[in-house]
Write a protein that holds these residues in place. Sequence first.
Motif, PDB file in Angstrom:
ATOM      1  N   ASN A  68       0.824  -1.205   0.000  1.00 38.42           N
ATOM      2  CA  ASN A  68       0.000   0.000   0.000  1.00 38.42           C
ATOM      3  C   ASN A  68       0.855   1.250   0.000  1.00 38.42           C
ATOM      4  N   ALA A  75      -0.298   8.582  -2.651  1.00 36.54           N
ATOM      5  CA  ALA A  75      -1.455   7.926  -2.041  1.00 36.54           C
ATOM      6  C   ALA A  75      -0.979   6.835  -1.085  1.00 36.54           C
ATOM      7  N   SER A  77      -3.088   5.681   1.566  1.00 43.44           N
ATOM      8  CA  SER A  77      -4.229   5.069   2.231  1.00 43.44           C
ATOM      9  C   SER A  77      -5.247   4.653   1.189  1.00 43.44           C
ATOM     10  N   LYS A  78      -6.174   3.815   1.622  1.00 46.27           N
ATOM     11  CA  LYS A  78      -7.215   3.349   0.718  1.00 46.27           C
ATOM     12  C   LYS A  78      -8.056   4.518   0.222  1.00 46.27           C
ATOM     13  N   GLU A  79      -8.340   5.470   1.107  1.00 45.59           N
ATOM     14  CA  GLU A  79      -9.148   6.633   0.724  1.00 45.59           C
ATOM     15  C   GLU A  79      -8.432   7.467  -0.339  1.00 45.59           C
ATOM     16  N   ASP A  80      -7.117   7.651  -0.198  1.00 47.77           N
ATOM     17  CA  ASP A  80      -6.356   8.423  -1.176  1.00 47.77           C
ATOM     18  C   ASP A  80      -6.368   7.746  -2.539  1.00 47.77           C
ATOM     19  N   ARG A  81      -6.207   6.416  -2.542  1.00 45.71           N
ATOM     20  CA  ARG A  81      -6.213   5.687  -3.810  1.00 45.71           C
ATOM     21  C   ARG A  81      -7.575   5.763  -4.473  1.00 45.71           C
ATOM     22  N   GLU A  82      -8.630   5.688  -3.685  1.00 43.46           N
ATOM     23  CA  GLU A  82      -9.977   5.776  -4.255  1.00 43.46           C
ATOM     24  C   GLU A  82     -10.234   7.159  -4.843  1.00 43.46           C
ATOM     25  N   LYS A  83      -9.699   8.209  -4.213  1.00 46.90           N
ATOM     26  CA  LYS A  83      -9.834   9.562  -4.758  1.00 46.90           C
ATOM     27  C   LYS A  83      -9.113   9.675  -6.096  1.00 46.90           C
ATOM     28  N   ARG A  86     -11.110   7.841  -8.767  1.00 47.36           N
ATOM     29  CA  ARG A  86     -12.299   8.564  -9.243  1.00 47.36           C
ATOM     30  C   ARG A  86     -11.907   9.755 -10.122  1.00 47.36           C
ATOM     31  N   PRO A 151      -8.622   0.025  -6.303  1.00 50.33           N
ATOM     32  CA  PRO A 151     -10.041  -0.310  -6.193  1.00 50.33           C
ATOM     33  C   PRO A 151     -10.566  -0.989  -7.448  1.00 50.33           C
TER      34      PRO A 151
END
Length: 239
Positions: A68, A75, A77-83, A86, A151
Amino acid sequence: IPSCELTEAYLHSFSVSDDFCAYSQANTDLLCGCPNVSPKNETGVHTDITDYINNGGARGPSVEGITNSMAMFGARSKEDREKQYRIARSAAILSIIGTVLVIQDTLRSRKRSRNVYNLIMVCMAAFDLISSVASAFGSLPMPADNLVISPGEKGNAITCKIQGWAFQWGAVTSLFFNASLSTYYVLVIVYNSRSSRLRQLRKWFVGLPIFIGSVFGFASIPFIQGGIVGCHLVPPVSV
């Protein structure tokens, strides 16, 4: 964030011939500038991450935590990667909409569509559309067991190669059509070339970018791997 030693211990669990080894080493050098130092056991052989930790060489996050942290563009964190995921897909979708509008406007008039300038524009937009569609799939074509965690991974090695090839082929060919367009401007503005002369050169304006882009696209296939937002070209790295 794992230490350089722990990260290198993880990388040494892969064979030197493994593509992921070169890819990860490139990212590691970029992110933390790890020196060429790696943990070894008493026999002088590089240990894998499990042996290294069990022997008391390090204490740190899990293998998942290490992969990770190798994320691109900061990025972690999972949230950063998802941002990032998107944003990349949204940009690709906007590019698709814009490209379709360009093609539609250019082809609206049959007389205009026969013009050399508009032919170049349509071809450039079409290949840009190919790369944008490939980008719009995001990490969906990536293998589910890909070590660069992203993701929505639902694909396999073949779908990953197809996405990376389509993006590379479309992007490079579109770039060379841009060069054709620049050449067209030079002939018209600087040399005042006539329409008849430009029509004679039409096969070069169109054929050369497609040929060069195809060569680059197919040559990139062995070096295509998964990343944060999809599969793309990863240059060969000496390890």
